[in-house]
Design an enzyme around this catalytic site. Structure first.
Site, PDB file in Angstrom:
ATOM      1  N   THR A  51    -104.617  65.230  77.870  1.00  0.00           N
ATOM      2  CA  THR A  51    -105.606  65.007  78.934  1.00  0.00           C
ATOM      3  C   THR A  51    -107.018  65.381  78.466  1.00  0.00           C
ATOM      4  OG1 THR A  51    -103.948  65.536  80.597  1.00  0.00           O
ATOM      5  CG2 THR A  51    -106.260  65.688  81.282  1.00  0.00           C
ATOM      6  N   CYS A 135    -104.978  69.680  87.232  1.00  0.00           N
ATOM      7  CA  CYS A 135    -106.122  70.436  86.698  1.00  0.00           C
ATOM      8  C   CYS A 135    -106.625  71.408  87.778  1.00  0.00           C
ATOM      9  CB  CYS A 135    -107.214  69.429  86.351  1.00  0.00           C
ATOM     10  SG  CYS A 135    -108.689  70.122  85.617  1.00  0.00           S
ATOM     11  N   LYS A 170    -100.038  61.223  87.829  1.00  0.00           N
ATOM     12  CA  LYS A 170     -98.968  62.138  87.389  1.00  0.00           C
ATOM     13  C   LYS A 170     -98.843  63.292  88.374  1.00  0.00           C
ATOM     14  CE  LYS A 170     -97.428  64.759  83.403  1.00  0.00           C
ATOM     15  NZ  LYS A 170     -97.605  64.909  81.956  1.00  0.00           N
ATOM     16  N   GLY A 222     -89.291  71.557  79.410  1.00  0.00           N
ATOM     17  CA  GLY A 222     -88.065  71.608  78.615  1.00  0.00           C
ATOM     18  C   GLY A 222     -86.812  71.495  79.476  1.00  0.00           C
ATOM     19  N   GLY A 248     -89.315  65.383  81.937  1.00  0.00           N
ATOM     20  CA  GLY A 248     -88.966  66.769  82.246  1.00  0.00           C
ATOM     21  C   GLY A 248     -87.654  67.099  81.550  1.00  0.00           C
ATOM     22  N   THR A 271     -91.758  68.413  75.510  1.00  0.00           N
ATOM     23  CA  THR A 271     -91.487  69.645  74.770  1.00  0.00           C
ATOM     24  C   THR A 271     -90.587  69.436  73.553  1.00  0.00           C
ATOM     25  OG1 THR A 271     -91.798  70.884  76.794  1.00  0.00           O
ATOM     26  CG2 THR A 271     -90.553  71.993  75.068  1.00  0.00           C
TER      27      THR A 271
HETATM   28  C1  LIG Z   1     -97.866  72.540  75.507  1.00  0.00           C
HETATM   29  C2  LIG Z   1     -97.914  71.525  76.623  1.00  0.00           C
HETATM   30  C3  LIG Z   1     -99.115  70.895  76.914  1.00  0.00           C
HETATM   31  C4  LIG Z   1     -99.180  69.954  77.944  1.00  0.00           C
HETATM   32  N1  LIG Z   1    -100.373  69.337  78.206  1.00  0.00           N
HETATM   33  C5  LIG Z   1    -100.434  68.381  79.160  1.00  0.00           C
HETATM   34  C6  LIG Z   1    -101.640  67.665  79.390  1.00  0.00           C
HETATM   35  O1  LIG Z   1    -102.651  67.846  78.716  1.00  0.00           O
HETATM   36  N2  LIG Z   1    -101.644  66.742  80.382  1.00  0.00           N
HETATM   37  C7  LIG Z   1    -100.536  66.465  81.144  1.00  0.00           C
HETATM   38  O2  LIG Z   1    -100.596  65.593  82.025  1.00  0.00           O
HETATM   39  N3  LIG Z   1     -99.368  67.117  80.929  1.00  0.00           N
HETATM   40  C8  LIG Z   1     -99.301  68.065  79.958  1.00  0.00           C
HETATM   41  N4  LIG Z   1     -98.110  68.700  79.733  1.00  0.00           N
HETATM   42  C9  LIG Z   1     -96.923  68.376  80.560  1.00  0.00           C
HETATM   43  C10 LIG Z   1     -96.042  67.334  79.871  1.00  0.00           C
HETATM   44  O3  LIG Z   1     -96.752  66.134  79.648  1.00  0.00           O
HETATM   45  C11 LIG Z   1     -94.771  67.036  80.707  1.00  0.00           C
HETATM   46  O4  LIG Z   1     -95.147  66.508  81.959  1.00  0.00           O
HETATM   47  C12 LIG Z   1     -93.933  68.280  80.967  1.00  0.00           C
HETATM   48  O5  LIG Z   1     -93.971  69.152  79.855  1.00  0.00           O
HETATM   49  C13 LIG Z   1     -92.460  67.925  81.274  1.00  0.00           C
HETATM   50  O6  LIG Z   1     -91.844  67.243  80.209  1.00  0.00           O
HETATM   51  P1  LIG Z   1     -90.997  67.999  79.040  1.00  0.00           P
HETATM   52  O7  LIG Z   1     -90.056  68.937  79.715  1.00  0.00           O
HETATM   53  O8  LIG Z   1     -90.318  66.917  78.270  1.00  0.00           O
HETATM   54  O9  LIG Z   1     -92.002  68.743  78.211  1.00  0.00           O
HETATM   55  C14 LIG Z   1     -98.019  69.643  78.700  1.00  0.00           C
HETATM   56  C15 LIG Z   1     -96.808  70.276  78.385  1.00  0.00           C
HETATM   57  C16 LIG Z   1     -96.737  71.198  77.363  1.00  0.00           C
HETATM   58  C17 LIG Z   1     -95.420  71.843  77.040  1.00  0.00           C
END
Ligand SMILES: Cc1cc2nc3c(=O)[nH]c(=O)nc-3n(C[C@H](O)[C@H](O)[C@H](O)COP(=O)(O)O)c2cc1C
Length: 307
Positions: A51, A135, A170, A222, A248, A271
């Site tokens: 982002t 945000c 989102k 995660g 997720g 993740t």
């Molecule tokens: C280190 C980290 C940074 C993230 N930065 C953003 C971001 O900048 N913008 C956003 O919309 N989501 C961000 N997320 C959320 C992920 O895009 C995602 O929605 C969330 O982690 C769930 O998916 P996952 O369990 O596969 O990680 C971030 C997640 C992590 C772990």
């Protein structure tokens, strides 16, 4: 049986249904360190960069990451170089990727969403916009505007007025009823919903018994959050007539099958990329294999099967 992995997300044509989740895969950094040529052979079917916000943000104090039993807590705080530097430095390079680019934008005030969307509207490199409404927001005392249906609608409407591009909102799961927020975004002009962002959480350092993260609380991601995400995708896609990007806790082809069956049109890996940045390659191969075994000809056949 031949499987055709092609998928579509609104006007976006995808080679397969697996994309990355914002903030978890930096293609420009990965291209410098991985042996793979990401600009020729990109593992995801679309690319979502981290982002960006109107002004650069330093983000939160360290520590910003903490691994939990089945997930990751982060409190990055949307550290980024700001949209102008993103447009000048990153966009020309990201435009060379062989997949559609989905730019992710956020703002500390609702009207910032319109300004960011307007700045990207004329850029051919950008196929779609994703509004990150998690945000910290000045109109809500630093809480995410995505917790408030009126501010969610206002940010979405301002972005909608500023761009004709495919508009994704989102959603945050940190609300009582995520359907209310989903409806607010769609009624204000969202073409698609990304479901879900991270879940509020915290961890203590087991020795000092003080908060492990510099910001004290953070967002959990995660495998721990997969059931929360599946439920949200299921409820939203059953009620609303827009495509949903599910995410997720995805770590395997089976997870992708489940998100599609719950109603997602595309599925994002977040993740899990930290452990294996090229996971999507084997995951998509296994997905194709699983579809063959189950006599499923296209990902579209799976969408909403659980309904
Ligand atoms: C280190 C980290 C940074 C993230 N930065 C953003 C971001 O900048 N913008 C956003 O919309 N989501 C961000 N997320 C959320 C992920 O895009 C995602 O929605 C969330 O982690 C769930 O998916 P996952 O369990 O596969 O990680 C971030 C997640 C992590 C772990």
């Amino acid at each position: 049986m031949a499987v055709n992995m092609e998928s579509s997300l609104g006007p976006l044509r995808l080679r397969h249904p697996v994309i990355n989740a914002s903030g978890t895969f930096d293609v420009l950094a990965a291209d410098r360190v991985l042996a793979a040529d990401l600009f020729t052979d990109f593992p995801f079917a679309a690319y979502v960069p981290k982002t960006v916000t109107l002004k650069p943000r330093e983000g939160n104090p360290p520590h910003r990451l903490y691994e939990t039993a089945a997930g990751l807590l982060n409190s990055i705080g949307l550290a980024n170089k700001g949209i102008e530097a993103f447009i000048a430095d990153d966009l020309p390079r990201l435009g060379r990727l062989p997949v559609p680019l989905i730019a992710s934008i956020a703002a500390e005030e609702t009207n910032g969403y319109g300004r960011c969307a307007g700045l990207l509207d004329g850029r051919d490199e950008v196929a779609a916009l994703e509004l990150n409404i998690s945000c910290p927001n000045v109109e809500l005392d630093g809480k995410a505007l995505g917790c408030d249906p009126f501010l969610t609608a206002s940010a979405t409407a301002q972005a909608r007025a500023a761009t004709g591009k495919f508009l994704i909102v989102k959603l945050t799961p940190n609300v009582t009823d995520i359907l209310v927020l989903a409806r607010a975004a769609v009624e204000a002009g969202a073409d698609c919903l990304s479901v879900i962002n991270t879940v509020h959480g915290m961890a203590l350092d087991p020795w000092t018994l003080r908060p492990a993260l510099g910001h004290v609380t953070g967002g959990l991601s995660g495998p721990a959050i997969k059931p929360v995400a599946l439920r949200a995708v299921y409820l939203i896609s059953r009620e609303l007539d827009v495509p949903v990007i599910g995410m997720g806790g995805v770590t395997s082809a089976n997870d992708v099958l489940e998100f599609l069956a719950a109603g997602a049109t595309a599925v994002a890996v977040g993740t899990a990329c930290f452990r294996d940045p090229l996971l999507a390659v084997s995951l998509v191969q296994e997905l194709e294999h699983q579809m063959e075994l189950r006599d499923i000809a296209t990902p579209g056949e799976l969408v909403g099967r659980a309904h």
